[in-house]
Design an enzyme around this catalytic site. Structure first.
Site, PDB file in Angstrom:
ATOM      1  N   ASP A   1      26.631 -11.398 -15.495  1.00  0.00           N
ATOM      2  CA  ASP A   1      26.771  -9.959 -15.684  1.00  0.00           C
ATOM      3  C   ASP A   1      28.072  -9.557 -14.994  1.00  0.00           C
ATOM      4  O   ASP A   1      28.133  -9.509 -13.767  1.00  0.00           O
ATOM      5  CB  ASP A   1      25.561  -9.244 -15.080  1.00  0.00           C
ATOM      6  CG  ASP A   1      25.696  -7.725 -15.123  1.00  0.00           C
ATOM      7  OD1 ASP A   1      26.696  -7.222 -15.669  1.00  0.00           O
ATOM      8  OD2 ASP A   1      24.798  -7.049 -14.591  1.00  0.00           O
TER       9      ASP A   1
ATOM     10  N   ASN B   1      29.611  -6.655 -15.416  1.00  0.00           N
ATOM     11  CA  ASN B   1      29.702  -5.206 -15.232  1.00  0.00           C
ATOM     12  C   ASN B   1      31.053  -4.660 -15.680  1.00  0.00           C
ATOM     13  O   ASN B   1      31.597  -3.726 -15.081  1.00  0.00           O
ATOM     14  CB  ASN B   1      29.400  -4.827 -13.778  1.00  0.00           C
ATOM     15  CG  ASN B   1      27.928  -4.568 -13.547  1.00  0.00           C
ATOM     16  OD1 ASN B   1      27.298  -3.821 -14.290  1.00  0.00           O
ATOM     17  ND2 ASN B   1      27.361  -5.199 -12.528  1.00  0.00           N
TER      18      ASN B   1
ATOM     19  N   ASP C   1      16.853  -4.462 -18.496  1.00  0.00           N
ATOM     20  CA  ASP C   1      17.767  -3.644 -19.291  1.00  0.00           C
ATOM     21  C   ASP C   1      18.882  -4.487 -19.921  1.00  0.00           C
ATOM     22  O   ASP C   1      19.654  -3.980 -20.745  1.00  0.00           O
ATOM     23  CB  ASP C   1      18.343  -2.479 -18.482  1.00  0.00           C
ATOM     24  CG  ASP C   1      18.819  -2.864 -17.089  1.00  0.00           C
ATOM     25  OD1 ASP C   1      18.645  -4.041 -16.685  1.00  0.00           O
ATOM     26  OD2 ASP C   1      19.362  -1.992 -16.386  1.00  0.00           O
ATOM     27  N   HIS C   2      18.971  -5.770 -19.557  1.00  0.00           N
ATOM     28  CA  HIS C   2      19.898  -6.715 -20.173  1.00  0.00           C
ATOM     29  C   HIS C   2      19.133  -7.676 -21.066  1.00  0.00           C
ATOM     30  O   HIS C   2      17.908  -7.809 -20.960  1.00  0.00           O
ATOM     31  CB  HIS C   2      20.615  -7.546 -19.102  1.00  0.00           C
ATOM     32  CG  HIS C   2      21.478  -6.769 -18.177  1.00  0.00           C
ATOM     33  ND1 HIS C   2      22.854  -6.817 -18.202  1.00  0.00           N
ATOM     34  CD2 HIS C   2      21.159  -5.924 -17.156  1.00  0.00           C
ATOM     35  CE1 HIS C   2      23.354  -6.053 -17.249  1.00  0.00           C
ATOM     36  NE2 HIS C   2      22.338  -5.491 -16.597  1.00  0.00           N
TER      37      HIS C   2
ATOM     38  N   ASP D   1      27.720  -8.611 -20.425  1.00  0.00           N
ATOM     39  CA  ASP D   1      27.281  -9.960 -20.040  1.00  0.00           C
ATOM     40  C   ASP D   1      28.093 -10.964 -20.861  1.00  0.00           C
ATOM     41  O   ASP D   1      28.072 -10.918 -22.097  1.00  0.00           O
ATOM     42  CB  ASP D   1      25.792 -10.125 -20.306  1.00  0.00           C
ATOM     43  CG  ASP D   1      24.963  -9.100 -19.546  1.00  0.00           C
ATOM     44  OD1 ASP D   1      24.582  -9.383 -18.395  1.00  0.00           O
ATOM     45  OD2 ASP D   1      24.737  -8.001 -20.106  1.00  0.00           O
TER      46      ASP D   1
ATOM     47  N   ASN E   1      20.679 -11.280 -17.029  1.00  0.00           N
ATOM     48  CA  ASN E   1      20.362 -10.448 -15.877  1.00  0.00           C
ATOM     49  C   ASN E   1      18.924  -9.974 -16.058  1.00  0.00           C
ATOM     50  O   ASN E   1      18.637  -9.160 -16.939  1.00  0.00           O
ATOM     51  CB  ASN E   1      21.325  -9.254 -15.785  1.00  0.00           C
ATOM     52  CG  ASN E   1      21.012  -8.348 -14.614  1.00  0.00           C
ATOM     53  OD1 ASN E   1      19.861  -8.137 -14.256  1.00  0.00           O
ATOM     54  ND2 ASN E   1      22.036  -7.778 -14.006  1.00  0.00           N
TER      55      ASN E   1
ATOM     56  N   GLU F   1      20.447 -10.787 -10.638  1.00  0.00           N
ATOM     57  CA  GLU F   1      19.547  -9.776 -10.075  1.00  0.00           C
ATOM     58  C   GLU F   1      18.132 -10.326  -9.902  1.00  0.00           C
ATOM     59  O   GLU F   1      17.159  -9.746 -10.368  1.00  0.00           O
ATOM     60  CB  GLU F   1      19.546  -8.498 -10.927  1.00  0.00           C
ATOM     61  CG  GLU F   1      20.758  -7.622 -10.668  1.00  0.00           C
ATOM     62  CD  GLU F   1      20.517  -6.166 -11.001  1.00  0.00           C
ATOM     63  OE1 GLU F   1      20.088  -5.427 -10.090  1.00  0.00           O
ATOM     64  OE2 GLU F   1      20.766  -5.783 -12.158  1.00  0.00           O
TER      65      GLU F   1
END
Length: 260
Positions: A149, A151, A249-250, A220, A7, A34
């Site tokens: 991802d 989530n 941030d991933h 992930d 991501n 994303e």
């Protein structure tokens, strides 16, 4: 064959980092989430210049997914068939391998925002639609991998501080049940096929020095059908890119399959 997921939290911002990572990690397929780019803004030529084909489903500002691959993807599917959703969250391609075709699905699962948000039931409905579609995909494609991802942190060992996260999205029991329902289809979380270091995460909040403190979550995942599970020789989290300047941030997750 090496398959990876990342991501990137804006491909426009992170394109140089993705290109650098591919140069150092020449995987056979990289699933991106994303993108935050409209279809016509996708940097196809930049990837072609380094030897990658691409299939993507873009969306301005939000969402967006892509599969970058050494071989051109066939039988491309955008979004979950039969599920009316304007959000671009799924792209699927079929790639050739020495052991036969491999179906690679890139998924950016909804976040859910909060347990009392209208986005939370949407998340559960989305997972249910994904589950229904995957049943047919797995029947048609025995060699199947779904990366992305999710989530969802599947278990407390995937959370830096489980007590702190009680009552929040990403860890709630309905979300975890939806994830387990995918496994019940005959999929396996490839990361858990191997002994892994404690506190292994793939996402860290930008706030409060989350990465420096290793205050993260493992959300992930690379899920594999049984034929691919049988030939999976490694699955690792590459924390390196999270230490970049202006990182996502991933960070990437990479699975290695012995298909020879």
């Amino acid at each position: 064959m090496k398959l990876a997921t990342w991501n990137v939290n804006s491909l426009k911002v992170r394109l140089p980092q993705v290109l650098d990572w591919l140069a150092a990690n020449p995987v056979d397929a990289l699933c991106l989430q994303e993108l935050k780019l409209a279809d016509d803004k996708f940097p196809l030529q930049a990837f072609a210049d380094v030897g990658y084909h691409a299939a993507w489903a873009g969306q301005k500002t939000y969402n967006g997914v892509a599969v970058l691959s050494r071989q051109p993807g066939q039988a491309v599917v955008r979004n979950i068939p039969g599920f009316d959703d304007p959000q671009q969250r799924v792209i699927a391609v079929t790639l050739p391998s020495s052991a036969g075709d491999v179906r690679v699905i890139c998924a950016y699962c909804p976040n859910g925002q909060a347990l009392d948000s209208e986005k939370y039931p949407y998340k559960l409905e989305w997972f249910a639609a994904l589950n229904r579609w995957l049943q047919g995909e797995m029947a048609a494609h025995p060699h199947l991998a779904i990366l992305g991802d999710y989530n969802v942190a599947p278990a407390d060992e995937d959370v830096h501080n489980p007590e702190k996260w009680v009552g929040q999205v990403l860890v709630s029991e309905p979300e975890r049940a939806a994830f387990r329902a995918l496994l019940d289809l005959g999929l396996t979380d490839s990361f858990r096929l191997f002994e892994q270091p404690a506190k292994s995460f793939s996402w860290w909040d930008y706030r409060q020095f989350g990465f420096k403190r290793n205050a993260g979550l493992r959300i992930d995942h690379i899920l594999l059908s049984d034929p691919l599970k049988a030939v999976c020789t490694a699955c690792v989290i590459d924390k390196g890119p999270r230490g970049n300047e202006q990182p996502s941030d991933h960070t990437p997750v990479v699975a290695t399959l012995d298909l020879d």
